[in-house]
Design an enzyme around this catalytic site. Structure first.
Site, PDB file in Angstrom:
ATOM      1  N   LYS A  83       0.858  -1.182   0.000  1.00 11.33           N
ATOM      2  CA  LYS A  83       0.000   0.000   0.000  1.00 11.33           C
ATOM      3  C   LYS A  83       0.887   1.221   0.000  1.00 11.33           C
ATOM      4  CE  LYS A  83      -1.241   3.478   2.886  1.00 11.33           C
ATOM      5  NZ  LYS A  83      -0.241   4.270   3.683  1.00 11.33           N
ATOM      6  N   HIS A  84       0.461   2.273  -0.677  1.00 12.88           N
ATOM      7  CA  HIS A  84       1.232   3.517  -0.687  1.00 12.88           C
ATOM      8  C   HIS A  84       0.288   4.702  -0.597  1.00 12.88           C
ATOM      9  CE1 HIS A  84       4.985   5.727  -1.423  1.00 12.88           C
ATOM     10  NE2 HIS A  84       4.227   6.600  -2.048  1.00 12.88           N
ATOM     11  N   SER A  85       0.715   5.722   0.133  1.00  9.61           N
ATOM     12  CA  SER A  85      -0.072   6.942   0.282  1.00  9.61           C
ATOM     13  C   SER A  85       0.612   8.097  -0.431  1.00  9.61           C
ATOM     14  CB  SER A  85      -0.237   7.285   1.769  1.00  9.61           C
ATOM     15  OG  SER A  85      -0.796   8.576   1.937  1.00  9.61           O
ATOM     16  N   THR A 122       6.984   8.180   6.132  1.00  7.65           N
ATOM     17  CA  THR A 122       7.009   6.950   6.907  1.00  7.65           C
ATOM     18  C   THR A 122       8.416   6.636   7.415  1.00  7.65           C
ATOM     19  OG1 THR A 122       5.116   6.051   5.700  1.00  7.65           O
ATOM     20  CG2 THR A 122       6.540   4.474   6.825  1.00  7.65           C
ATOM     21  N   ARG A 170      12.592  16.969  -5.706  1.00  8.45           N
ATOM     22  CA  ARG A 170      11.212  17.472  -5.747  1.00  8.45           C
ATOM     23  C   ARG A 170      10.813  18.094  -4.412  1.00  8.45           C
ATOM     24  NH1 ARG A 170       8.177  12.480  -6.388  1.00  8.45           N
ATOM     25  NH2 ARG A 170       6.313  13.775  -6.216  1.00  8.45           N
TER      26      ARG A 170
END
Length: 439
Positions: A83-85, A122, A170
């Site tokens: 899962k990635h946010s 994270t 970025r």
């Protein structure tokens, strides 16, 4: 023909389409160290303003995934999930969901990132755990996944090295919000990690990079279509980020809250909802459970019987952290000593919140980076956060600042109060999960 990176930058700056070969050459030069940081920054800014077609985004994704090694896991019928946010304020779901999915039968090699702008990362949270190695070798990463069934780490030197360089640039060049750059960054890491399925948590709201629903849907669609095109099935959930997620914001504080969540000491309702929805989507799309209801039952069982907490503890110990973190978390994790209550400036209901302002306030306390080389104070942040919709009296505490400096603590209190809007009527409750893209 000789490669000139400035010509690639010029082409994209002028709004023209780059070929797959040009993109691959540029990314390979970045990975090898042949590019100046200024050239990578100029490329990111050009993409930010001019965008990329789906084909360009796909080429960028695969070029970054192929800039280093790619993992292949044992063919033992165990599904590999992640899962990635896209990032939010107080978003500690990965700390909870990785061991939770592993406890439900999945293999979870989670490649996570550091904070971008006002959002917490994270890896920054995990760095607050003494001894925890967020940058292990590729061999150690694979060994920990085999031992604990999950590992949350940063990009190793071997996996998508071009993305690691562009990611850091970025963060300090105001190009985080670019949909093609987000898409390529996320998917390149996941493709390199050898996933079978990926669930995306696309945040939308004041504390997210995507402030409005249309841009969040555009990002979710880009992730799903680009992932599927590259051979990685992706499902995206759009979730609310108009207030912090959970009861804390700040690296150490969020680790403590995650441990409380896993052990059942305290589970904030919105954090529980989004964790269950993302987990159920992952288990269902991977075929581990036939429907969302059965998947959520399995997830709740793994939480309530302690297996998810045990898995988290095994992962931490295997990566060099304390062997008794679950049992003695407060003795291992340092929290700043200066505490100041944030008091309500009015009587009424907490109606709305500028979540980005709260993220920036934690950065001002030292809990985030303004420059790439900045060191983070993991011990600071906000805790005991009251959710929107709470009824309060004037002067009542609505949160607590945790700081190492009294003056900074008072400034953070003022920033928190300024970010909150009060109303005479209770706002209508809303679900943290807004919609879904992908099947």
């Amino acid at each position: 023909m000789e490669f000139f990176p400035q010509e690639v930058i010029r082409t994209k700056r002028d709004g023209k389409t780059l070929s797959g070969k040009e993109i691959t050459q540029f990314i390979n030069a970045m990975a090898s160290g042949a590019l100046e940081d200024s050239q990578a920054a100029a490329f990111a800014m050009a993409v930010y303003f001019q965008g990329m077609s789906r084909d360009e985004t796909g080429a960028l994704t695969l070029a970054m995934a192929n800039s280093g090694q790619r993992l292949f896991w044992p063919d033992n019928d165990q599904v590999t999930l992640d899962k990635h946010s896209t990032g939010g304020v107080g978003d500690k779901v990965s700390l909870i969901l990785a061991p939770l999915l592993a406890s439900c039968g999945a293999r979870v090699p989670m490649i996570a990132g550091r904070g971008l702008g006002h959002t917490g990362g994270t890896l920054d949270k995990l760095d607050s755990i003494p001894g925890y190695d967020t940058q292990p070798s590729l061999e150690k990463f694979q060994a920990v996944v085999a031992q604990a069934q999950c590992a949350i780490v940063g990009q190793t030197a071997e996996l998508a090295p071009a993305d690691r360089k562009l990611y850091a640039i970025r963060d300090v060049t105001a190009t985080v919000e670019s949909i093609p750059l987000i898409t390529a960054s996320v998917l390149s890491k996941k493709i390199a990690a050898g996933l079978d399925h990926l669930v995306m948590d696309v945040k939308v709201g004041s504390g997210a990079f995507m402030k409005d629903l249309d841009s969040a849907k555009a990002l979710a669609t880009s992730l799903v279509e680009s992932g599927n095109k590259a051979g990685l099935p992706v499902r995206a959930l759009l979730t609310d980020m108009n207030e912090p997620l959970g009861l804390t914001v700040g690296n150490t504080l969020e680790v403590l809250e995650s441990i409380d969540f896993l052990t059942g000491k305290q589970r904030e309702s919105r954090l529980l909802e989004v964790t269950l929805e993302l987990g159920a989507a992952a288990l269902e799309m991977a075929g581990l459970h036939p429907d969302s209801k059965m998947a959520k039952t399995a997830l709740l069982t793994a939480l309530d019987n302690g297996s998810a907490a045990e898995t988290f503890g095994r992962m931490v110990a295997a990566l060099g952290g304390p062997t008794d973190l679950i049992e003695r978390a407060e003795q291992h994790l340092r929290v700043a000593s200066v505490r100041r209550p944030v008091t309500a400036g009015a009587t009424g209901y907490l109606s709305s919140c500028d979540a980005q302002a709260l993220g920036l306030a934690v950065m001002a306390l030292g809990g985030g980076r303004k420059q790439r080389q900045d060191r983070i104070d993991h011990s600071v942040g906000f805790r005991n956060i009251l959710p929107l919709g709470s009824r309060v009296e004037f002067g009542q505490p609505i949160a607590e600042v945790v700081s190492n400096d009294p003056e900074s603590a008072e400034i953070a209190c003022d920033a928190y109060r300024s970010a909150i809007v009060f109303a005479s009527e209770c706002p209508a409750p809303s679900s943290v999960v807004i919609s879904q893209v992908g099947s």
